[in-house]
Design an enzyme around this catalytic site. Structure first.
Site, PDB file in Angstrom:
ATOM      1  N   ASP A   1      93.049  55.859  12.854  1.00  0.00           N
ATOM      2  CA  ASP A   1      93.095  55.761  11.391  1.00  0.00           C
ATOM      3  C   ASP A   1      94.195  54.796  10.975  1.00  0.00           C
ATOM      4  OD1 ASP A   1      93.656  56.541   8.536  1.00  0.00           O
ATOM      5  OD2 ASP A   1      92.040  57.944   9.030  1.00  0.00           O
ATOM      6  N   LEU A   2      93.884  53.955  10.003  1.00  0.00           N
ATOM      7  CA  LEU A   2      94.872  52.976   9.539  1.00  0.00           C
ATOM      8  C   LEU A   2      96.084  53.636   8.905  1.00  0.00           C
ATOM      9  CD1 LEU A   2      93.263  49.925   7.755  1.00  0.00           C
ATOM     10  CD2 LEU A   2      93.853  50.237  10.120  1.00  0.00           C
TER      11      LEU A   2
ATOM     12  N   SER B   1      85.292  43.934  -4.283  1.00  0.00           N
ATOM     13  CA  SER B   1      83.906  44.141  -4.705  1.00  0.00           C
ATOM     14  C   SER B   1      83.715  43.683  -6.140  1.00  0.00           C
ATOM     15  CB  SER B   1      83.610  45.638  -4.598  1.00  0.00           C
ATOM     16  OG  SER B   1      82.439  45.942  -5.286  1.00  0.00           O
TER      17      SER B   1
ATOM     18  N   TYR C   1      85.840  54.901  -6.564  1.00  0.00           N
ATOM     19  CA  TYR C   1      85.730  53.836  -5.557  1.00  0.00           C
ATOM     20  C   TYR C   1      86.151  52.495  -6.175  1.00  0.00           C
ATOM     21  CZ  TYR C   1      83.635  50.069  -2.852  1.00  0.00           C
ATOM     22  OH  TYR C   1      83.447  48.892  -2.185  1.00  0.00           O
TER      23      TYR C   1
ATOM     24  N   LYS D   1      89.465  49.970  -5.306  1.00  0.00           N
ATOM     25  CA  LYS D   1      89.443  48.530  -4.975  1.00  0.00           C
ATOM     26  C   LYS D   1      90.350  47.761  -5.942  1.00  0.00           C
ATOM     27  CE  LYS D   1      87.133  48.516  -1.427  1.00  0.00           C
ATOM     28  NZ  LYS D   1      87.551  47.915  -0.179  1.00  0.00           N
TER      29      LYS D   1
ATOM     30  N   TYR E   1      82.838  40.884  -3.073  1.00  0.00           N
ATOM     31  CA  TYR E   1      81.451  40.784  -2.597  1.00  0.00           C
ATOM     32  C   TYR E   1      80.486  41.233  -3.686  1.00  0.00           C
ATOM     33  CZ  TYR E   1      83.984  41.625   1.847  1.00  0.00           C
ATOM     34  OH  TYR E   1      84.874  41.642   2.892  1.00  0.00           O
TER      35      TYR E   1
ATOM     36  N   ASN F   1      72.043  54.978  -0.243  1.00  0.00           N
ATOM     37  CA  ASN F   1      72.269  54.788  -1.685  1.00  0.00           C
ATOM     38  C   ASN F   1      71.758  53.433  -2.129  1.00  0.00           C
ATOM     39  OD1 ASN F   1      73.856  57.181  -2.277  1.00  0.00           O
ATOM     40  ND2 ASN F   1      75.417  56.253  -0.960  1.00  0.00           N
TER      41      ASN F   1
HETATM   42  P1  NAD Z   1      81.253  50.506   6.433  1.00  0.00           P
HETATM   43  O1  NAD Z   1      81.443  51.925   6.037  1.00  0.00           O
HETATM   44  O2  NAD Z   1      80.076  50.150   7.254  1.00  0.00           O
HETATM   45  O3  NAD Z   1      82.568  49.973   7.174  1.00  0.00           O
HETATM   46  C1  NAD Z   1      83.862  50.437   6.865  1.00  0.00           C
HETATM   47  C2  NAD Z   1      84.499  50.866   8.174  1.00  0.00           C
HETATM   48  O4  NAD Z   1      85.828  51.330   7.926  1.00  0.00           O
HETATM   49  C3  NAD Z   1      83.753  52.028   8.835  1.00  0.00           C
HETATM   50  O5  NAD Z   1      83.445  51.662  10.172  1.00  0.00           O
HETATM   51  C4  NAD Z   1      84.731  53.203   8.783  1.00  0.00           C
HETATM   52  O6  NAD Z   1      84.593  54.038   9.905  1.00  0.00           O
HETATM   53  C5  NAD Z   1      86.075  52.484   8.710  1.00  0.00           C
HETATM   54  N1  NAD Z   1      87.161  53.218   8.042  1.00  0.00           N
HETATM   55  C6  NAD Z   1      87.168  53.794   6.810  1.00  0.00           C
HETATM   56  N2  NAD Z   1      88.368  54.329   6.547  1.00  0.00           N
HETATM   57  C7  NAD Z   1      89.161  54.078   7.619  1.00  0.00           C
HETATM   58  C8  NAD Z   1      90.510  54.372   7.943  1.00  0.00           C
HETATM   59  N3  NAD Z   1      91.310  55.061   7.108  1.00  0.00           N
HETATM   60  N4  NAD Z   1      90.996  53.975   9.148  1.00  0.00           N
HETATM   61  C9  NAD Z   1      90.204  53.289  10.018  1.00  0.00           C
HETATM   62  N5  NAD Z   1      88.917  52.988   9.773  1.00  0.00           N
HETATM   63  C10 NAD Z   1      88.403  53.366   8.576  1.00  0.00           C
HETATM   64  O7  NAD Z   1      81.288  49.642   5.078  1.00  0.00           O
HETATM   65  P2  NAD Z   1      80.970  48.092   4.875  1.00  0.00           P
HETATM   66  O8  NAD Z   1      79.750  47.982   4.052  1.00  0.00           O
HETATM   67  O9  NAD Z   1      81.069  47.359   6.142  1.00  0.00           O
HETATM   68  O10 NAD Z   1      82.191  47.716   3.927  1.00  0.00           O
HETATM   69  C11 NAD Z   1      83.344  47.053   4.397  1.00  0.00           C
HETATM   70  C12 NAD Z   1      84.261  46.763   3.215  1.00  0.00           C
HETATM   71  O11 NAD Z   1      83.571  45.977   2.256  1.00  0.00           O
HETATM   72  C13 NAD Z   1      84.762  48.002   2.485  1.00  0.00           C
HETATM   73  O12 NAD Z   1      86.112  47.791   2.136  1.00  0.00           O
HETATM   74  C14 NAD Z   1      83.883  48.045   1.254  1.00  0.00           C
HETATM   75  O13 NAD Z   1      84.539  48.691   0.187  1.00  0.00           O
HETATM   76  C15 NAD Z   1      83.684  46.572   0.975  1.00  0.00           C
HETATM   77  N6  NAD Z   1      82.464  46.285   0.192  1.00  0.00           N
HETATM   78  C16 NAD Z   1      81.242  46.646   0.705  1.00  0.00           C
HETATM   79  C17 NAD Z   1      80.099  46.390  -0.044  1.00  0.00           C
HETATM   80  C18 NAD Z   1      78.735  46.789   0.474  1.00  0.00           C
HETATM   81  O14 NAD Z   1      77.792  46.820  -0.317  1.00  0.00           O
HETATM   82  N7  NAD Z   1      78.556  47.088   1.755  1.00  0.00           N
HETATM   83  C19 NAD Z   1      80.189  45.759  -1.298  1.00  0.00           C
HETATM   84  C20 NAD Z   1      81.446  45.398  -1.764  1.00  0.00           C
HETATM   85  C21 NAD Z   1      82.579  45.663  -1.008  1.00  0.00           C
HETATM   86  N1  UDP Z   2      67.921  50.689  -6.728  1.00  0.00           N
HETATM   87  C1  UDP Z   2      66.692  51.313  -6.871  1.00  0.00           C
HETATM   88  N2  UDP Z   2      66.372  52.296  -5.980  1.00  0.00           N
HETATM   89  C2  UDP Z   2      67.187  52.690  -4.961  1.00  0.00           C
HETATM   90  C3  UDP Z   2      68.435  52.026  -4.814  1.00  0.00           C
HETATM   91  C4  UDP Z   2      68.765  51.031  -5.722  1.00  0.00           C
HETATM   92  O1  UDP Z   2      65.929  50.995  -7.785  1.00  0.00           O
HETATM   93  O2  UDP Z   2      66.843  53.613  -4.204  1.00  0.00           O
HETATM   94  C5  UDP Z   2      68.289  49.597  -7.667  1.00  0.00           C
HETATM   95  C6  UDP Z   2      69.556  49.862  -8.469  1.00  0.00           C
HETATM   96  O3  UDP Z   2      69.260  50.551  -9.656  1.00  0.00           O
HETATM   97  C7  UDP Z   2      70.071  48.437  -8.716  1.00  0.00           C
HETATM   98  C8  UDP Z   2      69.635  47.678  -7.456  1.00  0.00           C
HETATM   99  O4  UDP Z   2      68.562  48.444  -6.884  1.00  0.00           O
HETATM  100  O5  UDP Z   2      69.413  47.863  -9.825  1.00  0.00           O
HETATM  101  C9  UDP Z   2      70.747  47.541  -6.413  1.00  0.00           C
HETATM  102  O6  UDP Z   2      71.300  48.826  -6.146  1.00  0.00           O
HETATM  103  P1  UDP Z   2      72.346  49.057  -4.975  1.00  0.00           P
HETATM  104  O7  UDP Z   2      72.724  50.510  -4.999  1.00  0.00           O
HETATM  105  O8  UDP Z   2      71.807  48.503  -3.709  1.00  0.00           O
HETATM  106  O9  UDP Z   2      73.582  48.141  -5.397  1.00  0.00           O
HETATM  107  P2  UDP Z   2      74.563  48.247  -6.678  1.00  0.00           P
HETATM  108  O10 UDP Z   2      73.936  49.100  -7.708  1.00  0.00           O
HETATM  109  O11 UDP Z   2      75.808  48.801  -6.122  1.00  0.00           O
HETATM  110  O12 UDP Z   2      74.705  46.849  -7.153  1.00  0.00           O
END
Ligand code: NAD
Ligand code: UDP
Length: 338
Positions: free
Chosen positions: A58-59, A124, A149, A153, A177, A198
């Site tokens: 854990d970080l 994000s 969440y 961030k 992102y 989700n």
């Molecule tokens: P993910 O859950 O697949 O990866 C995150 C990793 O961090 C996991 O492997 C988890 O086990 C690890 N982790 C969490 N807390 C930890 C801790 N305290 N110590 C050590 N490891 C820990 O998620 P992801 O989609 O790869 O996302 C990566 C990053 O990008 C995150 O910071 C997330 O908030 C950000 N992000 C993701 C999305 C998306 O849609 N996937 C969008 C915007 C931002």
């Molecule tokens: N969405 C949907 N059905 C699902 C999941 C998502 O219609 O089961 C829609 C959601 O309302 C949004 C888009 O797809 O308009 C992207 O949703 P996601 O949860 O992937 O990303 P975020 O809402 O975080 O941008």
């Protein structure tokens, strides 16, 4: 460069490890595996034919971080580790603040002690306020987040920015992102959400696979051309490569630099479903469901600054995203589980 990748076993982290190794960098990954498993890293080794170091932990364990920094001469850190489920964060706010902020603080402290000066932070589009006009540029208003969440961030962006400002030899990139989707084109690495997905793309792939009955389209009465929500989907490989561009960019630039990682184009839920069906020759059973609480009608990036300053743009298409997502899912129906 030798790069420490936190959250390296996760979805974005593992794809970024591939791109780093393929570009000739060394990788040290750390992850507590709370939302991932070691198999993703085995796949990274398989795809690249290269080794990486992995620490399970854990970080928030600062002793572990100090040990990693002692054992490796780390040039820079890419900080992915966080909890990321919006809905869960509403139910467990303390867990989200504790984990996401705690991990960022302990990482910054350990970097300070070890004299590591370069950091790329995963943020994000959720940090942007809901009342901005589209497209969202980096100087659009932030804050007014609608869930813990998003606030975590927002607060971590503040922490890493102040960390950068306190010592002018520090270089930090904050990457916001949009909607990362898709998988590595090899079909060996992809998104493997635990439980009911989700997000849209894994819900589509699991529906086509028969693990879900049908896709619920959350609202078809939004003020968009076809009534469904519009988002800026970005291929995971483009996103991963954005981190390599950010590492190069900050090399000569003290302080904090903020960039959107998006395509600049909006795609609706119906358009995504239609593209998925066409490219993969499958049917996605769908039904219209009520709007999901907290969803925006439209959200997409202004991608100009990243193109001009970072020299990075996403070029993979929606069709690439649909093809690679399905290729991953059909080859790995249970994700990384055998
Ligand atoms: P993910 O859950 O697949 O990866 C995150 C990793 O961090 C996991 O492997 C988890 O086990 C690890 N982790 C969490 N807390 C930890 C801790 N305290 N110590 C050590 N490891 C820990 O998620 P992801 O989609 O790869 O996302 C990566 C990053 O990008 C995150 O910071 C997330 O908030 C950000 N992000 C993701 C999305 C998306 O849609 N996937 C969008 C915007 C931002
Ligand atoms: N969405 C949907 N059905 C699902 C999941 C998502 O219609 O089961 C829609 C959601 O309302 C949004 C888009 O797809 O308009 C992207 O949703 P996601 O949860 O992937 O990303 P975020 O809402 O975080 O941008």
């Amino acid at each position: 460069m030798k790069v420490l990748v936190t959250g390296g076993a996760g979805y974005i982290g593992s794809h970024t490890c591939v791109e780093l190794l393929e570009a000739g960098h060394s990788v040290v990954a750390v992850d507590n595996l709370c939302n991932s498993g070691k198999k993703s890293l085995d796949r990274v080794r398989e795809i690249t034919g290269k080794e990486l170091d992995f620490y399970e932990g854990d970080l928030r364990d600062e002793g572990l971080l100090e040990r990693i920094f002692r054992q490796h001469k780390i040039d820079c850190v890419i900080h992915f580790a966080a909890l990321k489920a919006v809905g869960e964060s509403v139910k467990k706010p303390l867990e989200y603040y504790g984990n996401n902020i705690g991990a960022t603080l302990s990482l910054c402290r350990a970097m300070d002690k070890a004299g590591v000066r370069k950091l790329v932070f995963s943020s994000s589009a959720t940090v942007y306020s809901a009342d901005n006009r589209m497209p969202l540029s980096e100087n659009a208003k932030t804050g007014d987040c609608t869930n813990p969440y998003g606030w975590s961030k927002y607060i971590c962006e503040r922490i890493v920015s102040d960390f950068a400002a306190s010592d002018n030899s520090r270089r930090v990139a904050v990457l916001r992102y949009f909607n990362p989707v898709g998988a590595h084109p090899s079909g060996k690495l992809g998104e493997d959400p635990k439980g009911v997905p989700n997000n849209l793309m894994p819900y589509i792939t699991q529906t086509v696979l028969g693990r879900r009955e049908c896709l619920n389209i959350f609202g078809d009465d939004y003020p968009t051309p076809d009534g469904t929500g519009v988002r800026d989907y970005i291929h995971i490989v483009d996103l991963a490569r954005g981190h390599l561009s950010a590492l190069e960019y900050i090399d000569g630039r003290p302080g904090v630099s903020v960039f959107n990682l998006g395509t600049g184009k909006g795609v609706s839920v119906r358009e995504m479903v239609a593209a998925f069906e066409k490219v993969n020759g499958v049917t996605v059973p769908c039904r219209i469901a009520p709007r999901r609480a907290g969803d925006l009608a439209v959200c997409y990036a202004d991608a100009e600054k990243s193109a001009k300053e970072l020299g990075w743009s996403a070029f993979r298409t929606i069709e690439d995203m649909c093809r690679d997502s399905w290729n991953w899912q059909k080859n790995n129906p249970n994700g990384f589980e055998e």
